[in-house]
Design an enzyme around this catalytic site. Sequence first.
Site, PDB file in Angstrom:
ATOM      1  N   CYS A  87       0.817  -1.216   0.000  1.00 39.72           N
ATOM      2  CA  CYS A  87       0.000   0.000   0.000  1.00 39.72           C
ATOM      3  C   CYS A  87       0.853   1.269   0.000  1.00 39.72           C
ATOM      4  O   CYS A  87       0.424   2.306  -0.503  1.00 39.72           O
ATOM      5  CB  CYS A  87      -0.989   0.004   1.159  1.00 39.72           C
ATOM      6  SG  CYS A  87      -0.249  -0.086   2.797  1.00 39.72           S
TER       7      CYS A  87
ATOM      8  N   HIS B 251      -2.131   1.521   7.186  1.00 38.45           N
ATOM      9  CA  HIS B 251      -2.544   1.687   5.793  1.00 38.45           C
ATOM     10  C   HIS B 251      -2.148   3.072   5.294  1.00 38.45           C
ATOM     11  O   HIS B 251      -2.142   4.052   6.057  1.00 38.45           O
ATOM     12  CB  HIS B 251      -4.065   1.496   5.703  1.00 38.45           C
ATOM     13  CG  HIS B 251      -4.603   1.558   4.312  1.00 38.45           C
ATOM     14  ND1 HIS B 251      -4.108   0.793   3.275  1.00 38.45           N
ATOM     15  CD2 HIS B 251      -5.623   2.299   3.773  1.00 38.45           C
ATOM     16  CE1 HIS B 251      -4.780   1.059   2.169  1.00 38.45           C
ATOM     17  NE2 HIS B 251      -5.694   1.962   2.440  1.00 38.45           N
TER      18      HIS B 251
END
Length: 333
Positions: A82, A157
């Site tokens: 990510c 994230h």
Amino acid sequence: MSWCTIESDPGVFTELIQQMQVKGVQVEELYSLDLDALDSLRPVYGLIFLFKWRPGEKDDRSVIKDPAPDVFFASQVINNACATQAILSVLMNSSEVDIGPELSEFKEFTRTFPPELKGLAINNSEAIRVAHNSFARPEPLIPEEQRAAGKDDDVYHFISYIPIDGVVYELDGLKEGPIRLGSCPGGQNDMGWLRVVQPVIQKRIERYSQNEIRFNLMAIIKNRKEMYTAELKELQRRRERILQQLAVLQTERMVDGHNIEAMNSSLLEINAGIEAASEKILVEEEKFKKWRTENIRRKHNYIPFLYNFLKILAEKKQLRPLIDKARQKAGKP
């Protein structure tokens, strides 16, 4: 085709971008959402925000499920990637950035792909994967096992914020599409889009408890050394012009006290600017040198050294006393 986890660090991200053959950019860490701090970094091509991901967290904001072809949005289909995907979301949507031949070809090839296929294309890109995995930590003894995060594991994230054609977007590969945050008439060099983003990030941070401080915000910006070098060259050209004008006045014995005084004043100001620009260039050079050293250390395999060091201690019968002392200090039998 596994992807390693990489550290959220401006030096790591800058080298990763360079390895993807992107030119003229660097990454800086932000310690404040203050607009003055953001203003000092312009042009800001995009922001990357790291936060603790909480499963099942509700988000009622509408997403654009069928983004325009000019908006590069890829679904996240790769574990541990990510960070690289957030970087790509900024680079692929920045018309002012020279993303190099590899990413340019990739962008054109995937232009009409839906988000899921774009995500799969990233997974299948050897160039992107090799650049990402160049930061893999050496695992000479036990290979790192890939497993799903458990309920007690902390999962982090990355998402991106970027202006595209007068609109500010939040790009999160775990969502179905981009989220429109607002309009901004100016481009990436304008403060307008940063004013739109600032309260959005602040609101996200405030949703967590006061004890949660594990956030990280980084900006992809224009290469500072290149900017300061261009500034330095322009100041040097201005100084040369003034010196030539002064030389002409002295040669022709033209006495204009007011004009000469004004030129000397400008010369002092320019010299101060040259000194300041030169110092900024040195600071940037030292910073990049530090980043290179840190990245070498991140990638280096220290296991052979540690193994031989412990072996020597054991041969000299110094290892056991050190182990016993450590156990006593830890309160273990």
